[in-house]
Motif scaffolding. Structure first.
Motif: not given
Length: 476
Positions: A118-123, A173-183
């Protein structure tokens, strides 16, 4: 003058620049880390006090009017603050390992992969999601008392400006809750992590970055201040890494490999993260490994050597370190890039009574170089590569890195993070600066062809040893 503030994990710095990008002066203050049984915390009052101190000292050294100031700092971790930006409890560092059992469970039940898709971020244990979930289970009262759960620089920005509430930026905000498509925040991720009831703690994402006026702590009252990107993207901006395919290697406490990109691939092995930047559609594919100069620091302390001896030690041991190999995964929370393995630990191989301290030091530097090569390949490096960070102050280690990576290195000297913070602030306020002049590398180090060929073979050996170590970490 222009001022960049970089609130690092162990050192807080403020740097002054003239309009052409020349670094005029730097002030630094160390800040402590409280390490106890896998917990790594920081005193927010100490950190903020260090920020005010370096700004005051810088102003005394360079008594020029401050036209603009930009702020950056360490990412991840968790800084719980009240409505005035003051601490609710000590900050939890990105180095903290207490949430490892949660991450292990999410790896096993598919939550980890679902979040990445969903986010492109690995916890990893030290990022905000696992830390919030850990506190929700063990210290719910702290979350109840907090007005916001922010990153380090967000706390500092609120305190320096006296803002009425906390705010963050797209990079933190990118890690880990941001949707990179909608920002914007993805509420589905909060639900996956069992944190839907804590949604109010996520600070609003200012896009473009938040700007305010200093209230007089360290900076002259009224100075324009921007809450810029956190330290990894700030360093990329300060190094001129903005064209797709170009990369940056930060040889610091954390070994961070970053590659600029306009693509978004949420497939493949979940690892690293996509960091949103101030330009929609432009991101950094980040592989911020836990391994870094902290590993070398441990080996130097263990062998009784100092940093001033590093170049001499590297010269005293040949390429290959007489058969000594080091898998330099020393962090108590394991590794997070270019793979996630919370149980991975460092290994020293091939050591005998004939091995010397120089062999151990060289093998560690080589091991970190191989980890960097692994990260850069996973991040998709195709263009030029810049390097910065404390590790590049050693000419011998920088040459070794060029050989292990097998490519020229554009060496960025001075305070790249602070420089990037100023450039971000200038972009936010429409202040015209010559970006090419501000990001000109100090020099370029080219690899030796024969040593680069030697390390090509050694890199395959490193990957084989790493595969075995990862299997051991998983299965014992």
């Amino acid at each position: 003058m222009f001022v960049g503030i970089d609130v690092g994990t162990s050192v807080v710095k403020a740097a002054a620049f003239d309009r052409g990008g020349r670094q005029l002066a730097v002030e630094a203050r160390p800040v402590g880390l409280d390490l106890r049984g896998g917990a790594v915390e920081q005193d927010m009052a100490e950190v903020y006090g260090a920020v005010v101190a370096v700004l005051g000292a810088l102003s005394a050294r360079v008594p020029e009017p401050v036209e603009l100031a930009g702020l950056t700092g360490q990412g991840d971790g968790l800084w719980l603050v009240d409505s005035a930006g003051r601490p609710v409890r000590p900050a939890i560092s990105w180095l903290d390992g207490r949430a490892r059992p949660l991450v292990d469970g999410w790896l096993a039940d598919g939550t980890f992969e679902a979040v990445f898709r969903r986010t492109g971020g690995a916890l990893f244990p030290g990022c905000p999601g696992p830390l919030l979930a850990w506190l929700d289970r063990h210290e719910p009262g702290a979350l109840d008392r907090a007005a916001a759960a922010v990153a380090c620089k967000d706390m500092v920005f609120q305190r320096l400006t006296g803002a009425a509430s906390a705010v963050t930026d797209v990079s933190d905000a990118s890690m880990p809750f941001l949707d990179p498509r909608t920002r914007s925040y993805d509420d589905g991720v909060l639900e996956l992590l069992g944190l839907a009831g804590r949604r109010r703690l996520l600070a609003p994402v200012a896009d473009p970055a938040a700007a305010g006026r200093a209230r007089g702590d360290g900076l002259p009252a009224g100075t324009r201040l921007t809450n810029g990107p956190y330290d990894l993207p700030a360093c990329a901006l300060g190094a001129g890494v903005t064209a797709p395919g170009d990369g940056l290697l930060i040889v610091g406490t954390c070994l961070a490999a970053l590659v600029a990109t306009t693509s978004l691939d949420l497939g493949g092995e979940p690892a690293g993260m996509y960091v949103s930047t101030d330009r929609p559609g432009h991101r950094l594919r980040a592989m911020p490994a836990m391994v870094g100069t902290a590993a070398l620091d441990w080996v130097l302390r263990t062998t009784g050597a100092g940093h001033a001896e590093l170049d001499g030690l590297l010269a005293s041991s040949p390429p290959g370190a007489r058969g000594v190999r080091v898998l330099p995964y020393f962090a108590p929370s394991g590794e997070r890039a270019p793979f996630v393995e919370p149980g991975l630990r460092a290994e020293l191989l091939g050591v005998s009574l004939e091995s010397t301290p120089a062999d151990l030091v060289r093998a560690t530097c080589e091991g970190i170089g191989h980890a960097a090569r692994h990260c850069l390949a996973a991040a998709g490096l195709t263009g030029a590569l810049a390097v910065c960070g404390g590790g590049t102050r050693s000419p011998a280690w920088t040459r070794l890195l060029a050989d292990v990576l097998g490519r020229p290195l554009r060496v960025v000297e001075g305070e790249a993070g602070a420089r990037g913070a100023v450039l971000a602030a200038a972009g936010r306020h429409g202040v015209p600066l010559d970006t090419a002049a501000w990001t000109e590398p100090a020099h370029t180090v080219t690899p030796d062809p024969s040593r680069a060929a030697y390390y090509d073979d050694r890199h395959e050996e490193h990957l084989r040893l790493l595969t075995t170590a990862r299997n051991r970490a998983r299965h014992g």
